[in-house]
Design an enzyme around this catalytic site. Structure first.
Site, PDB file in Angstrom:
ATOM      1  N   LYS A  98       1.242  -1.360  -0.290  1.00  0.00           N
ATOM      2  CA  LYS A  98       0.173   0.041  -0.129  1.00  0.00           C
ATOM      3  C   LYS A  98       0.980   1.408  -0.186  1.00  0.00           C
ATOM      4  O   LYS A  98       0.268   2.407  -0.529  1.00  0.00           O
ATOM      5  CB  LYS A  98      -1.192   0.137   1.342  1.00  0.00           C
ATOM      6  CG  LYS A  98      -2.341  -0.920   0.946  1.00  0.00           C
ATOM      7  CD  LYS A  98      -3.262  -0.947   1.987  1.00  0.00           C
ATOM      8  CE  LYS A  98      -4.635  -2.082   1.695  1.00  0.00           C
ATOM      9  NZ  LYS A  98      -3.478  -3.861   1.587  1.00  0.00           N
TER      10      LYS A  98
HETATM   11  C1  LIG Z   1      -4.012  -4.540   1.362  1.00  0.00           C
HETATM   12  C2  LIG Z   1      -3.228  -5.707   1.123  1.00  0.00           C
HETATM   13  C3  LIG Z   1      -3.303  -6.876   0.055  1.00  0.00           C
HETATM   14  C4  LIG Z   1      -4.953  -6.574  -0.474  1.00  0.00           C
HETATM   15  O1  LIG Z   1      -4.989  -5.680  -1.147  1.00  0.00           O
HETATM   16  P1  LIG Z   1      -6.290  -5.987  -3.081  1.00  0.00           P
HETATM   17  O2  LIG Z   1      -6.176  -4.366  -3.623  1.00  0.00           O
HETATM   18  O3  LIG Z   1      -7.295  -5.377  -1.570  1.00  0.00           O
HETATM   19  O4  LIG Z   1      -6.679  -6.719  -3.575  1.00  0.00           O
HETATM   20  C5  LIG Z   1      -2.460  -7.475  -0.106  1.00  0.00           C
HETATM   21  N1  LIG Z   1      -2.070  -8.434   0.625  1.00  0.00           N
HETATM   22  C6  LIG Z   1      -1.164  -6.966   1.688  1.00  0.00           C
HETATM   23  C7  LIG Z   1      -0.262  -7.241   2.336  1.00  0.00           C
HETATM   24  C8  LIG Z   1      -2.007  -6.113   1.839  1.00  0.00           C
HETATM   25  O5  LIG Z   1      -1.777  -5.512   2.712  1.00  0.00           O
END
Ligand SMILES: *Cc1c(COP(=O)(O)O)cnc(C)c1O
Length: 458
Positions: free
Chosen positions: A108
């Site tokens: 993120k």
């Molecule tokens: C948020 C997150 C995901 C999922 O991402 P999406 O955009 O919901 O598909 C997968 N792995 C980690 C470590 C995350 O923080």
């Protein structure tokens, strides 16, 4: 560049307005009115320069090219790897794309480090301030806080469920010492936190008084920023790859799909789910029906309504917003969404495959990976590696590594017998003072706190 809502009943907006709005006024999600082609990238190798070139057509005239390039450089200078998102080969046909070298150790950061800076720039130009409120079960909160902690025009209030995040996750939020950052431990669950945020947005007077804004995963700018690493990774390989994406909200994999639409050399996608497998059931068995969320070792994928899927559904409906709105209303009412066979044939078959990985398989994959390559992987990444191995491809496979193993030390230690070490910049995480407020699960109490810390109108 203009943006339209997936539900067809909100005004068209430019990039800066879409950035600040998050959700469209009709409850839909904003998408570009037309998908731009990938720009020429000959001779462009630095990740931040590629990012500026790839996002420029989406930003349009709202931010000038030099400013956009500067913001991309500032955002990606916070990453601890010179390649920003390195590709690591794990066998002759399989690579990991490490997206976790940002400040808070999860993918993120790739989007939120840029989005925070875009917010601050747009707000400064308009002499405006906003108050960002959000709820987190762990990863999103710390990445959002880190993305805006230096912003002069943003105050952020993040609600988290007291005692229900990991200690690393909590400390990553509460040890940030910045006058615009506020964390609140709510006596309740993650759902309670989310309900409080929704209630604040639902209170029209409060919403406009505080100029509430959000940086959750439906914000178009996050999807946009994630397109870039699909471009850099596919360019680095000799043959168009299969991307395998551990997903919950469908946000990350949607960015890959858009990269392919723009012309990036990408073969297809594997969607990896944990036990919350609505997307896998949809892709494999045409069963998009919601079930109870079950807690797993990969909590950031513990989701049963994949909000970003709405953007693909809009495309499947030939960009008919009325039809999309109708389908989603029915989905909310009956908990099940049906798509036509010809829509599946055009959009799903040949583009998406999927596999589900339960907690035992997740632990087994972390152990196997460690034994075979010496690498520690986190539980989210492990669902992806397991799916990629099970489904295979006649192309090179790139599995997205979405979190650093030290972010989920318990699962990694259980699987490998070794405690993964935090990177150096977080080595003092357990010595720093925590700044947080504890509140009951009570809307009035939370609103009064937000009012007291927000500098909107001050
Ligand atoms: C948020 C997150 C995901 C999922 O991402 P999406 O955009 O919901 O598909 C997968 N792995 C980690 C470590 C995350 O923080």
């Amino acid at each position: 560049m203009r943006y339209v809502s997936t539900r067809g009943a909100a005004p068209e907006l430019g990039f800066a307005d879409v950035l600040l709005a998050g959700l469209a006024g009709d409850g839909g999600l904003y998408v570009p009115a037309a998908t731009p082609a990938l720009p020429g990238l000959t001779g462009v190798h630095d990740y931040a320069d590629v990012a500026a070139a790839v996002v420029a057509p989406f930003v349009g005239d709202d931010i000038d090219a030099d400013t956009l390039t500067r913001l991309c450089h500032e955002a990606y200078a916070t990453f601890r790897h010179p390649a920003v998102v390195p590709l690591v080969q794990i066998d002759d046909r399989h690579w990991l794309l490490e997206l976790f070298h940002g400040p808070t150790l999860a993918f993120k950061d790739v989007a939120l480090q840029l989005v925070g800076r875009l917010f601050d720039h747009v707000l400064a130009e308009r002499s405006e301030r906003v108050t960002i409120v959000g709820a987190t079960s762990g990863d999103t909160g710390s990445a959002a806080i880190d993305g805006v902690k230096g912003c002069r025009n943003v105050d952020i209030v993040i609600l988290y469920p007291a005692g229900r995040t990991s200690e690393v996750q909590r400390r990553q939020m509460t040890t940030v010492d910045s006058p615009n950052v506020h964390t609140v431990a709510i006596d309740g669950t993650f759902d309670d936190c989310q309900d409080l945020v929704k209630a604040m947005f639902g209170d029209a007077a409060f919403r406009s008084e505080m100029r509430l804004s959000a940086v959750n995963s439906i914000n178009w700018a996050r999807v946009m920023a994630q397109i870039v690493y699909y471009v850099t990774a596919s360019r680095a390989l000799a043959e168009a790859p299969t991307f395998c994406v551990p997903t919950g909200n469908f946000g990350n994999v949607l960015s890959g799909w858009i990269a392919r639409e723009m012309g990036a050399p990408i073969s297809d996608f594997i969607v990896a789910s944990n036990e919350n497998d609505i997307l896998t059931r949809f892709i494999n068995d045409n069963d998009m029906s919601t079930r109870e969320v079950v807690p797993t070792l990969s909590p950031s994928m513990d989701i049963q309504v994949s909000s970003n899927f709405e953007r693909l559904l809009f495309e499947m409906n030939d960009r008919d917003g009325g039809l999309t709105a109708e389908q989603l209303e029915r989905f909310r009412a009956v908990g099940r969404l049906d798509v036509e066979a010809d829509q599946r044939a055009e959009f799903i078959d040949g583009s998406f495959r999927a596999a589900r990985c339960d907690d035992d398989q997740t632990i087994a994959e972390i152990r196997r990976m460690h034994a075979e390559t010496g690498l520690s992987i986190d539980p989210h990444t492990a669902t992806g590696v397991a799916a990629a191995r099970r489904l295979g491809s006649d192309r090179p496979i790139v599995t997205l590594a979405t979190a650093h193993p030290a972010k989920f030390p318990d699962a990694v230690r259980d699987a490998t017998g070794r405690q993964p070490a935090l990177p150096e910049h977080l080595a003092d995480l357990f010595d720093l003072d925590e700044h947080t407020v504890a509140l009951p699960n009570d809307l009035a109490a939370v609103q009064s706190l937000v009012r007291s810390v927000s500098r909107v109108g001050a």
